[in-house]
Design a protein around this motif. Sequence first.
Motif, PDB file in Angstrom:
ATOM      1  N   TRP A  55      21.214  40.884 -31.494  1.00 61.09           N
ATOM      2  CA  TRP A  55      21.154  42.320 -31.196  1.00 61.09           C
ATOM      3  C   TRP A  55      20.439  43.072 -32.305  1.00 61.09           C
ATOM      4  O   TRP A  55      19.671  43.990 -32.048  1.00 61.09           O
ATOM      5  CB  TRP A  55      22.568  42.895 -31.031  1.00 61.09           C
ATOM      6  N   PHE A  75      11.459  43.796 -16.764  1.00 59.99           N
ATOM      7  CA  PHE A  75      11.914  42.454 -16.371  1.00 59.99           C
ATOM      8  C   PHE A  75      11.131  41.978 -15.154  1.00 59.99           C
ATOM      9  O   PHE A  75      10.807  42.746 -14.252  1.00 59.99           O
ATOM     10  CB  PHE A  75      13.405  42.443 -16.039  1.00 59.99           C
TER      11      PHE A  75
ATOM     12  N   GLU B  21      22.539  45.816 -21.273  1.00 59.57           N
ATOM     13  CA  GLU B  21      21.100  45.550 -21.225  1.00 59.57           C
ATOM     14  C   GLU B  21      20.607  44.670 -22.368  1.00 59.57           C
ATOM     15  O   GLU B  21      19.815  43.741 -22.145  1.00 59.57           O
ATOM     16  CB  GLU B  21      20.352  46.886 -21.246  1.00 59.57           C
ATOM     17  N   ASP B  22      21.079  44.939 -23.566  1.00 56.08           N
ATOM     18  CA  ASP B  22      20.586  44.166 -24.718  1.00 56.08           C
ATOM     19  C   ASP B  22      20.975  42.695 -24.635  1.00 56.08           C
ATOM     20  O   ASP B  22      20.192  41.803 -24.969  1.00 56.08           O
ATOM     21  CB  ASP B  22      21.112  44.760 -26.023  1.00 56.08           C
ATOM     22  N   THR B  23      22.199  42.456 -24.182  1.00 57.18           N
ATOM     23  CA  THR B  23      22.656  41.061 -24.070  1.00 57.18           C
ATOM     24  C   THR B  23      21.841  40.337 -23.007  1.00 57.18           C
ATOM     25  O   THR B  23      21.388  39.198 -23.211  1.00 57.18           O
ATOM     26  CB  THR B  23      24.151  41.010 -23.713  1.00 57.18           C
ATOM     27  N   THR B  25      18.825  41.126 -21.980  1.00 58.55           N
ATOM     28  CA  THR B  25      17.449  40.993 -22.498  1.00 58.55           C
ATOM     29  C   THR B  25      17.347  39.766 -23.389  1.00 58.55           C
ATOM     30  O   THR B  25      16.416  38.960 -23.278  1.00 58.55           O
ATOM     31  CB  THR B  25      17.047  42.245 -23.304  1.00 58.55           C
TER      32      THR B  25
END
Lengths: 217, 130
Positions: A55, A75, B21-23, B25
Amino acid sequence: MAEIESDQLQRAPLDETKVKNEDEEEEECILQFLDSLDAYLTLVDSLSSSLRQGWFDLASARQSMGHTRISSKLFDHKVHSASTTINIMELNADNPSDPKPQFSLSKWATTKENPSSEVPNNSNLRHRAPTGVLEDGEKSNGTQVSSVVSNDVSLQLDIQKERSKSLTIFGGLVSPKLRTAQVSFETALDKIVEIANARSSMLSSFSQLQLNKKSSS
Amino acid sequence: MAGRAQIPTSNSALIAMIADEDTITGFLLAGVGNVDIRRKTNYLIVDNKTTVKQIEDTFKEFTNRDDIAIVLISQYVANMIRFLVDSYNKPVPAILEIPSKDHPYDPAHDSVLSRVKYLFSTESVASDRR
């Protein structure tokens, strides 16, 4: 009367042995349960570290590339298969009432160009061996060694190609932080598979303990 | 333990994700993203607009698919559908609760650990939740 007494005397040590074996099995089961529980908790902690690193790298990449360049809107929604998949094996095939699946990771499988370049990833890295590869105890000649080396190089190139393909959804030129985020999440995947196996082992030994408890009560 | 049906052994099963979203991504960067011919993905991005019903439906869909081996779900999302997650007891797909950026992992809420912790305590799991 004497015969009955001698029968009882013979049965007593056999019963004791049976009880002793059952006790040992139960202790083994308890140990297995506690080991997998410990592994599960340790791995989850380790996963948290990998995810935190991922992260952080993603946030750094977003800062250098811009928020619009790393977004879920980019995406790929075209039909495509996952490059990284899971293989499942059933370890307790003889006992369907106590299933114990075993998971292993298959990273960056390149199925189109080179079907033999799939890299399954258990705790030891294995390569699908092409013909003529070295066996234990065999002597090699120069041709065999060079074919193994060139296969390895081609495998690595395929893997790099697949890695780059994943990155290109965010554009041609990406921040190095995005690449390190990719590596962090790949590491997280390894841990996830280990967690899944620890979970499977824990639940299997837990159900065994429950069965033992029911049969003894 | 329930789930007495035979486990389908598979050579290329998917990892499904229900997370922020970050996970998602990050894991898509690692190559787990899949879009099938019906344009269905193997992930659901949870944000402040995602409803609990959507999460429930996606969870049920992922756990009923034969091509999914592991379902990753952020623990704070799992807490929104806790009853559903706790009542799930099949061996495959394996449900793994993972931390998220803003919500660290809490072993007290993990459904697997809740199931087995009664071995260490005489109280039932239900009484702990009261």
